[in-house]
Scaffold this motif. Structure first.
Motif, PDB file in Angstrom:
ATOM      1  N   SER A   1       3.574   8.359  -6.776  1.00 41.72           N
ATOM      2  CA  SER A   1       2.671   9.217  -7.537  1.00 41.72           C
ATOM      3  C   SER A   1       3.354  10.550  -7.854  1.00 41.72           C
ATOM      4  O   SER A   1       3.432  10.955  -9.019  1.00 41.72           O
ATOM      5  CB  SER A   1       1.370   9.449  -6.755  1.00 41.72           C
ATOM      6  OG  SER A   1       1.635   9.783  -5.409  1.00 41.72           O
TER       7      SER A   1
ATOM      8  N   LEU B   1       0.821  -1.211   0.000  1.00 39.96           N
ATOM      9  CA  LEU B   1       0.000   0.000   0.000  1.00 39.96           C
ATOM     10  C   LEU B   1       0.853   1.258   0.000  1.00 39.96           C
ATOM     11  O   LEU B   1       0.630   2.179  -0.790  1.00 39.96           O
ATOM     12  CB  LEU B   1      -0.913  -0.004   1.233  1.00 39.96           C
ATOM     13  CG  LEU B   1      -2.212  -0.794   1.133  1.00 39.96           C
ATOM     14  CD1 LEU B   1      -2.880  -0.882   2.496  1.00 39.96           C
ATOM     15  CD2 LEU B   1      -3.153  -0.158   0.122  1.00 39.96           C
TER      16      LEU B   1
ATOM     17  N   VAL C   1      -0.294   8.954   3.663  1.00 48.16           N
ATOM     18  CA  VAL C   1       0.024   7.532   3.498  1.00 48.16           C
ATOM     19  C   VAL C   1       0.497   6.929   4.816  1.00 48.16           C
ATOM     20  O   VAL C   1       0.075   5.830   5.205  1.00 48.16           O
ATOM     21  CB  VAL C   1       1.093   7.344   2.398  1.00 48.16           C
ATOM     22  CG1 VAL C   1       1.612   5.897   2.389  1.00 48.16           C
ATOM     23  CG2 VAL C   1       0.519   7.697   1.033  1.00 48.16           C
TER      24      VAL C   1
ATOM     25  N   MET D   1      -1.629   4.798  -8.524  1.00 45.19           N
ATOM     26  CA  MET D   1      -1.945   4.164  -7.237  1.00 45.19           C
ATOM     27  C   MET D   1      -3.241   3.358  -7.278  1.00 45.19           C
ATOM     28  O   MET D   1      -3.505   2.561  -6.372  1.00 45.19           O
ATOM     29  CB  MET D   1      -1.987   5.208  -6.122  1.00 45.19           C
ATOM     30  CG  MET D   1      -3.073   6.231  -6.200  1.00 45.19           C
ATOM     31  SD  MET D   1      -3.124   7.310  -4.723  1.00 45.19           S
ATOM     32  CE  MET D   1      -1.789   8.446  -5.036  1.00 45.19           C
ATOM     33  N   VAL D   2      -4.058   3.529  -8.318  1.00 44.32           N
ATOM     34  CA  VAL D   2      -5.282   2.733  -8.445  1.00 44.32           C
ATOM     35  C   VAL D   2      -5.242   1.822  -9.669  1.00 44.32           C
ATOM     36  O   VAL D   2      -6.228   1.149  -9.975  1.00 44.32           O
ATOM     37  CB  VAL D   2      -6.536   3.646  -8.530  1.00 44.32           C
ATOM     38  CG1 VAL D   2      -6.741   4.389  -7.234  1.00 44.32           C
ATOM     39  CG2 VAL D   2      -6.438   4.630  -9.703  1.00 44.32           C
TER      40      VAL D   2
ATOM     41  N   MET E   1       1.056   4.068  -3.100  1.00 44.50           N
ATOM     42  CA  MET E   1       0.542   5.432  -2.919  1.00 44.50           C
ATOM     43  C   MET E   1       1.653   6.473  -2.964  1.00 44.50           C
ATOM     44  O   MET E   1       1.453   7.590  -3.439  1.00 44.50           O
ATOM     45  CB  MET E   1      -0.240   5.517  -1.608  1.00 44.50           C
ATOM     46  CG  MET E   1      -1.531   4.707  -1.643  1.00 44.50           C
ATOM     47  SD  MET E   1      -2.604   4.918  -0.178  1.00 44.50           S
ATOM     48  CE  MET E   1      -1.709   3.991   1.057  1.00 44.50           C
TER      49      MET E   1
ATOM     50  N   THR F   1      -8.420   0.799  -0.618  1.00 44.47           N
ATOM     51  CA  THR F   1      -7.654   1.714   0.234  1.00 44.47           C
ATOM     52  C   THR F   1      -7.047   2.865  -0.551  1.00 44.47           C
ATOM     53  O   THR F   1      -6.974   3.996  -0.065  1.00 44.47           O
ATOM     54  CB  THR F   1      -6.543   0.942   0.975  1.00 44.47           C
ATOM     55  OG1 THR F   1      -7.126  -0.164   1.667  1.00 44.47           O
ATOM     56  CG2 THR F   1      -5.824   1.829   1.972  1.00 44.47           C
ATOM     57  N   THR F   2      -6.602   2.599  -1.778  1.00 46.42           N
ATOM     58  CA  THR F   2      -5.892   3.626  -2.538  1.00 46.42           C
ATOM     59  C   THR F   2      -6.824   4.646  -3.206  1.00 46.42           C
ATOM     60  O   THR F   2      -6.378   5.730  -3.583  1.00 46.42           O
ATOM     61  CB  THR F   2      -5.005   2.992  -3.629  1.00 46.42           C
ATOM     62  OG1 THR F   2      -5.815   2.157  -4.484  1.00 46.42           O
ATOM     63  CG2 THR F   2      -3.910   2.134  -3.006  1.00 46.42           C
TER      64      THR F   2
ATOM     65  N   TRP G   1      -6.111   8.745  -3.773  1.00 44.78           N
ATOM     66  CA  TRP G   1      -6.179   9.211  -5.177  1.00 44.78           C
ATOM     67  C   TRP G   1      -7.102  10.426  -5.274  1.00 44.78           C
ATOM     68  O   TRP G   1      -6.762  11.419  -5.933  1.00 44.78           O
ATOM     69  CB  TRP G   1      -6.708   8.101  -6.091  1.00 44.78           C
ATOM     70  CG  TRP G   1      -7.004   8.610  -7.475  1.00 44.78           C
ATOM     71  CD1 TRP G   1      -6.137   8.723  -8.514  1.00 44.78           C
ATOM     72  CD2 TRP G   1      -8.256   9.155  -7.947  1.00 44.78           C
ATOM     73  NE1 TRP G   1      -6.768   9.295  -9.602  1.00 44.78           N
ATOM     74  CE2 TRP G   1      -8.055   9.573  -9.285  1.00 44.78           C
ATOM     75  CE3 TRP G   1      -9.497   9.322  -7.374  1.00 44.78           C
ATOM     76  CZ2 TRP G   1      -9.079  10.132 -10.041  1.00 44.78           C
ATOM     77  CZ3 TRP G   1     -10.526   9.896  -8.121  1.00 44.78           C
ATOM     78  CH2 TRP G   1     -10.299  10.281  -9.448  1.00 44.78           C
TER      79      TRP G   1
END
Length: 543
Positions: free
Chosen positions: A149, A142, A206, A492-493, A146, A517-518, A522
């Motif tokens: 980015s 995770l 994060v 991240m997605v 994240m 979660t992401t 986002w």
């Protein structure tokens, strides 16, 4: 109507992975089947084209699979040799606080790898390293997803940003732009401002998410003691990124900014600058009272433990940064297949010299086998573990890429329709109308979600974004910058990136949980890049 029908496979993927927690290795084959049926029954594609582009998609996944396999091999080799335990001790020597370790490794070091290689490499390298420092695999996956980015528009020596400019260069004269290099610098500058402002929030956000989900107290508030250090990290990164992007362009932005940030954060941590008063570690990991004493218990030298990562980093920098002059050679001797099944455009090219999975990952693994003196049984164990970790991801990525290729090339139909991809983008633009400004980064993220790459998202959608800006009389460079930023935060997605990091960290099947979660971070980043661009336009800096 076309846009809604075209979106069915994506909606199905989200329902299966997020709503029903079905692993991607099962969900993506079903989504591909839905895409193929739509292509045949509604879009008017013929069976030959569907099969040819499916095969092309399968072949296209080889690049990513090699990167994943190489990263898994490297991690398992380091674990088998005991090098990872030595690296963990080093970071505990800098600081025992797992939150600070995450910032240094998951953000700063990963940003450097992003600047050098991109294309999913940072999470593949850094997530296993974070696990070695004591993080649960899910937490590592995770965090690294994240974090990856902010530096993405300038990954692989600026490839995403430069690709966006290159793909629209033929129409730039129509808006009075004759200097492509200057346009690239302006695009880099606009792109990096929003990403840097976003990093002021995303780093501590994060860490807060990780604390809330994996900490002993299950509390987001555990991030508050390290917020000053997170802001310091972001400020250092931003103060280097913005002037480099403006003066030098995209190629060195992430590389230089991340290198400075690594030294600054390590120096700050060792000096106790902005350090939390209480040490925070993941439950179940031993709190070491004396890191220096711990380091002396290891027979392996720190240099020897780090040598594989140093070799990887050195190779990526030397072969990816244009100034070294080696980058053009990395595309030599490609493996190429053209007009698969006689279908024009159904082609595959593997630039194997340029694939990080082969060079340097697997090459360094073999060097490591000899350097660490691993026995034949240890080598067999490394290979078997790596194979087992890759199986689930292989199925998911094969069908994920196949679905993307059907989306992209479904314009080969008897109905005269645009491709499903363009149909979805146009549908979003028609729906938004005058509010298209707010949709532009969403389209970039949709492209990244589907393709697993900001670069490919830019190549696919930058021309469409440019043309739409022309129709709606919106500043072209603003919309292209939002496309670039949207593709970056979309990493991240992105389902393919999620599948890859799950495979690398050994948590295949957890893709839906990660996507759930992401999405929140986002959306926060999306609001930031929109807000920053509005401010820049009002100040007369953008447009």
């Amino acid at each position: 109507m076309l846009a809604i029908i075209a979106a069915i496979p994506i909606i199905l993927t989200i329902i299966l992975t997020v709503g029903l927690n079905i692993p991607a290795k099962k969900a993506l084959p079903m989504a591909w089947a839905a895409c193929a049926i739509i292509g045949l029954a509604y879009w008017g594609m013929d069976v030959t084209h569907v099969v040819a582009y499916t095969i092309t998609g399968f072949l296209g996944s080889i690049d990513t699979l090699l990167i994943i396999f190489g990263a898994i091999l490297l991690m398992n080799m380091l674990n088998e040799a005991g090098a990872m335990r030595r690296i963990e001790a080093m970071f505990n020597g800098i600081t025992e606080d797992a939150r600070i370790q995450l910032v240094i490794v998951g953000f700063a070091f990963a940003a450097f790898i992003e600047g050098a290689a991109g294309f999913g490499t940072p999470a593949a390298i850094c997530a296993p390293l974070v696990i070695g420092l004591g993080a649960p695999p899910m937490a590592a996956a995770l965090a690294c997803l994240m974090f990856n980015s902010s530096p993405v528009p300038f990954g692989a020596a600026g490839t995403p940003t430069n690709s966006a400019a290159e793909i629209i260069k033929d129409v730039l004269p129509s808006i009075g732009v004759t200097d492509l290099s200057l346009f690239k610098q302006d695009l880099s500058f606009l792109s990096t401002i929003g990403m840097c402002v976003g990093s002021l929030v995303i780093i501590w956000l994060v860490i807060g998410v990780v604390c809330m989900k994996f900490g002993k107290n299950k509390s987001f508030s555990d991030v508050f003691p390290v917020v000053p250090f997170c802001l310091f990290t972001s400020i250092v990164f931003s103060c280097v990124s913005i002037p480099v992007a403006k003066v030098m362009g995209a190629e060195l932005t992430s590389l230089v900014a991340a290198a400075v940030t690594i030294f600054a954060t390590i120096g700050a941590a060792k000096a106790g600058f902005l350090m939390p008063k209480e040490i925070w570690r993941f439950p179940g990991t031993e709190i070491k009272k004396d890191a220096k004493k711990q380091n002396t218990q290891h027979s392996m030298s720190l240099l020897k433990a780090w040598t594989p990562y140093l070799l990887v980093t050195l190779w990526l920098v030397v072969t990816r940064v244009p100034q070294f002059g080696i980058k053009p050679l990395m595309g030599s001797f490609p493996i190429t297949m053209t007009n698969i099944m006689g279908v024009e455009g159904a082609s595959f090219t593997l630039k194997w010299l340029n694939n990080p999975g082969l060079f340097p990952f697997i090459l360094v693994v073999f060097i490591g086998f000899a350097m660490y003196g691993l026995s034949s049984s240890q080598i067999s164990n490394v290979l078997y573990k790596s194979y087992k970790q890759l199986v689930g991801a292989t199925i998911a990525l094969l069908f994920g890429f196949a679905m993307v290729y059907l989306f992209r090339y479904s314009n080969a139909n008897v109905c005269g329709y645009d491709s499903m991809l363009v149909a979805m983008a146009k549908g979003m633009a028609d729906l938004a109308g005058a509010n298209y400004f707010y949709i532009a980064p969403v389209i970039g993220s949709v492209g990244a979600f589907m393709f697993g790459s900001n670069t490919v998202s830019n190549i696919m959608f930058a021309p469409l974004q440019f043309a739409t800006a022309d129709i709606l009389n919106i500043p072209h460079i603003v919309i292209v910058a939002l496309q670039n930023q949207g593709g970056a935060i979309g990493n991240m997605v992105c389902i393919n990136n999620i599948v890859a990091v799950c495979a690398t960290t050994g948590i295949v099947g957890a893709e839906g949980k990660i996507l759930k979660t992401t999405v929140g971070p986002w959306f926060v980043y999306y609001l930031i890049v929109i807000g920053v661009m509005v401010l820049l336009m009002n100040l007369g800096i953008a447009g």
